[in-house]
Design a protein around this motif. Structure first.
Motif, mmCIF file in Angstrom:
data_model
loop_
_atom_site.group_PDB
_atom_site.id
_atom_site.type_symbol
_atom_site.label_atom_id
_atom_site.label_comp_id
_atom_site.label_asym_id
_atom_site.label_seq_id
_atom_site.Cartn_x
_atom_site.Cartn_y
_atom_site.Cartn_z
ATOM 1 N N ILE A 1 0.830 -1.199 0.000
ATOM 2 C CA ILE A 1 0.000 0.000 0.000
ATOM 3 C C ILE A 1 0.866 1.251 0.000
ATOM 4 N N ALA A 2 1.953 1.242 0.780
ATOM 5 C CA ALA A 2 2.837 2.407 0.825
ATOM 6 C C ALA A 2 3.457 2.676 -0.541
ATOM 7 N N ARG A 3 3.845 1.642 -1.262
ATOM 8 C CA ARG A 3 4.414 1.826 -2.598
ATOM 9 C C ARG A 3 3.358 2.357 -3.564
ATOM 10 N N LEU A 4 2.144 1.851 -3.470
ATOM 11 C CA LEU A 4 1.060 2.341 -4.319
ATOM 12 C C LEU A 4 0.763 3.805 -4.016
ATOM 13 N N ALA A 5 0.753 4.160 -2.735
ATOM 14 C CA ALA A 5 0.517 5.550 -2.353
ATOM 15 C C ALA A 5 1.605 6.465 -2.903
ATOM 16 N N GLY A 6 2.853 5.985 -2.876
ATOM 17 C CA GLY A 6 3.943 6.774 -3.431
ATOM 18 C C GLY A 6 3.776 7.010 -4.915
ATOM 19 N N CYS A 7 3.335 5.987 -5.626
ATOM 20 C CA CYS A 7 3.115 6.136 -7.064
ATOM 21 C C CYS A 7 1.957 7.090 -7.344
ATOM 22 N N ILE A 8 0.919 7.035 -6.524
ATOM 23 C CA ILE A 8 -0.204 7.968 -6.676
ATOM 24 C C ILE A 8 0.267 9.396 -6.453
ATOM 25 N N SER A 9 1.095 9.613 -5.443
ATOM 26 C CA SER A 9 1.632 10.954 -5.185
ATOM 27 C C SER A 9 2.436 11.446 -6.384
ATOM 28 N N GLU A 10 3.236 10.560 -6.983
ATOM 29 C CA GLU A 10 3.988 10.938 -8.177
ATOM 30 C C GLU A 10 3.045 11.294 -9.325
ATOM 31 N N GLY A 11 1.943 10.540 -9.440
ATOM 32 C CA GLY A 11 0.977 10.816 -10.497
ATOM 33 C C GLY A 11 0.321 12.178 -10.342
ATOM 34 N N LEU A 12 0.095 12.591 -9.108
ATOM 35 C CA LEU A 12 -0.458 13.920 -8.870
ATOM 36 C C LEU A 12 0.567 14.995 -9.224
ATOM 37 N N GLU A 13 1.828 14.724 -8.954
ATOM 38 C CA GLU A 13 2.877 15.704 -9.233
ATOM 39 C C GLU A 13 3.142 15.849 -10.726
ATOM 40 N N ASP A 14 3.118 14.726 -11.463
ATOM 41 C CA ASP A 14 3.397 14.835 -12.904
ATOM 42 C C ASP A 14 2.111 15.009 -13.730
ATOM 43 N N HIS A 15 0.981 15.142 -13.038
ATOM 44 C CA HIS A 15 -0.331 15.420 -13.656
ATOM 45 C C HIS A 15 -0.825 14.277 -14.548
ATOM 46 N N SER A 16 -0.310 13.068 -14.306
ATOM 47 C CA SER A 16 -0.864 11.914 -15.008
ATOM 48 C C SER A 16 -2.094 11.376 -14.278
ATOM 49 N N LEU A 17 -2.345 11.884 -13.060
ATOM 50 C CA LEU A 17 -3.573 11.613 -12.327
ATOM 51 C C LEU A 17 -4.215 12.937 -11.958
ATOM 52 N N PRO A 18 -5.540 13.043 -12.052
ATOM 53 C CA PRO A 18 -6.232 14.256 -11.631
ATOM 54 C C PRO A 18 -6.355 14.294 -10.109
ATOM 55 N N PRO A 19 -6.822 15.387 -9.539
ATOM 56 C CA PRO A 19 -7.041 15.437 -8.082
ATOM 57 C C PRO A 19 -7.892 14.251 -7.626
ATOM 58 N N LEU A 20 -7.521 13.692 -6.492
ATOM 59 C CA LEU A 20 -8.144 12.450 -6.032
ATOM 60 C C LEU A 20 -9.544 12.671 -5.478
ATOM 61 N N ARG A 21 -10.418 11.736 -5.784
ATOM 62 C CA ARG A 21 -11.779 11.798 -5.245
ATOM 63 C C ARG A 21 -11.778 11.590 -3.733
ATOM 64 N N LEU A 22 -10.841 10.752 -3.236
ATOM 65 C CA LEU A 22 -10.778 10.483 -1.798
ATOM 66 C C LEU A 22 -9.830 11.429 -1.065
ATOM 67 N N GLY A 23 -9.147 12.283 -1.799
ATOM 68 C CA GLY A 23 -8.375 13.341 -1.165
ATOM 69 C C GLY A 23 -6.936 13.037 -0.826
ATOM 70 N N HIS A 24 -6.608 11.815 -0.384
ATOM 71 C CA HIS A 24 -5.267 11.507 0.093
ATOM 72 C C HIS A 24 -4.714 10.273 -0.621
ATOM 73 N N PRO A 25 -3.439 10.295 -1.034
ATOM 74 C CA PRO A 25 -2.848 9.119 -1.686
ATOM 75 C C PRO A 25 -2.906 7.861 -0.823
ATOM 76 N N GLU A 26 -2.639 7.976 0.488
ATOM 77 C CA GLU A 26 -2.638 6.805 1.354
ATOM 78 C C GLU A 26 -4.027 6.185 1.451
ATOM 79 N N LEU A 27 -5.045 7.022 1.603
ATOM 80 C CA LEU A 27 -6.414 6.518 1.683
ATOM 81 C C LEU A 27 -6.830 5.883 0.356
ATOM 82 N N THR A 28 -6.452 6.523 -0.729
ATOM 83 C CA THR A 28 -6.789 5.982 -2.047
ATOM 84 C C THR A 28 -6.101 4.644 -2.278
ATOM 85 N N ALA A 29 -4.818 4.561 -1.941
ATOM 86 C CA ALA A 29 -4.082 3.306 -2.128
ATOM 87 C C ALA A 29 -4.664 2.195 -1.266
#
Length: 204
Positions: free
Chosen positions: A135-163
């Motif tokens: 889960i921690a690795r998935l959350a890290g990848c989600i955070s990277e996706g938010l930074e490089d704009h390959s993911l839009p703002p999260l519906r659940l708000g937080h990378p850890e919760l989403t992962a």
């Protein structure tokens, strides 16, 4: 070959041989004799490598998660691909394994989570650590996706919760697939994943 190296090689061979067997049948249904016969190790040698079947189960899960993490890092870390694409590769691979029925020997966490968590505190602890690391690795990848704009703002708000939500969603889908013996739970998990990540609109 040094004695310690030989010991490590035989121990690893037993674990590698046992993983697909236990992934197919479960932990309690597999006896030590079956594992030792399949691995070609003399019956009396088991306790030389493992203090008990509980210690063996703990080592098996540790071995599984160690290699799972390496595969996950190779999939999620390549910098040339946008992080959102890397993340979707992970779920796509999970979907393919479910659809092709190719999970034997690979989905040990799914197979054993419910069975051994009440049988062995040591094995439960390994499962908890291993899944939390995923889960921690998935959350890290989600955070990277938010930074490089390959993911839009999260519906659940937080990378850890989403992962956490997505990993639990796929665990549940894998268990449901075992019950239904079809791909519908995995397809539903993929649809929900894309919606939670904002990669397709929610239906109106």
């Amino acid at each position: 070959m040094a004695k310690s190296s030989l010991h490590s090689d035989v121990r690893t061979h037993i674990l590698q041989t046992a993983q697909p067997i236990i992934s197919g049948k479960g932990y309690s249904a597999v006896g030590l004799n079956e594992i030792l016969q399949a691995s070609g190790v003399p019956k009396g040698s088991f306790y030389h490598y493992f203090g008990s079947k509980d210690a063996f189960g703990q080592a098996l899960l540790e071995h599984y998660f160690e290699h799972y993490q390496l595969d996950l890092d190779a999939l999620l870390q390549p910098p040339a691909m946008p992080a959102g694409h890397r993340l979707m590769q992970y779920w796509t691979r999970w979907l393919e394994l479910e659809v092709n029925g190719d999970c034997k020997g690979r989905c040990l966490a799914v197979k054993l989570a419910a069975e051994v968590s009440d049988l062995s505190e040591a094995m439960r602890a390994v499962l908890q650590r291993g899944t939390q690391q995923i889960i921690a690795r998935l959350a890290g990848c989600i955070s990277e996706g938010l930074e490089d704009h390959s993911l839009p703002p999260l519906r659940l708000g937080h990378p850890e919760l989403t992962a956490t939500t997505l990993y639990q969603l796929w665990l549940g889908a894998s268990l449901r697939s075992k019950i239904t013996r079809n791909r519908e739970p995995a397809d539903a998990a993929m649809t929900a994943t894309r919606r939670l990540l904002g990669l397709e609109p929610c239906p109106r």
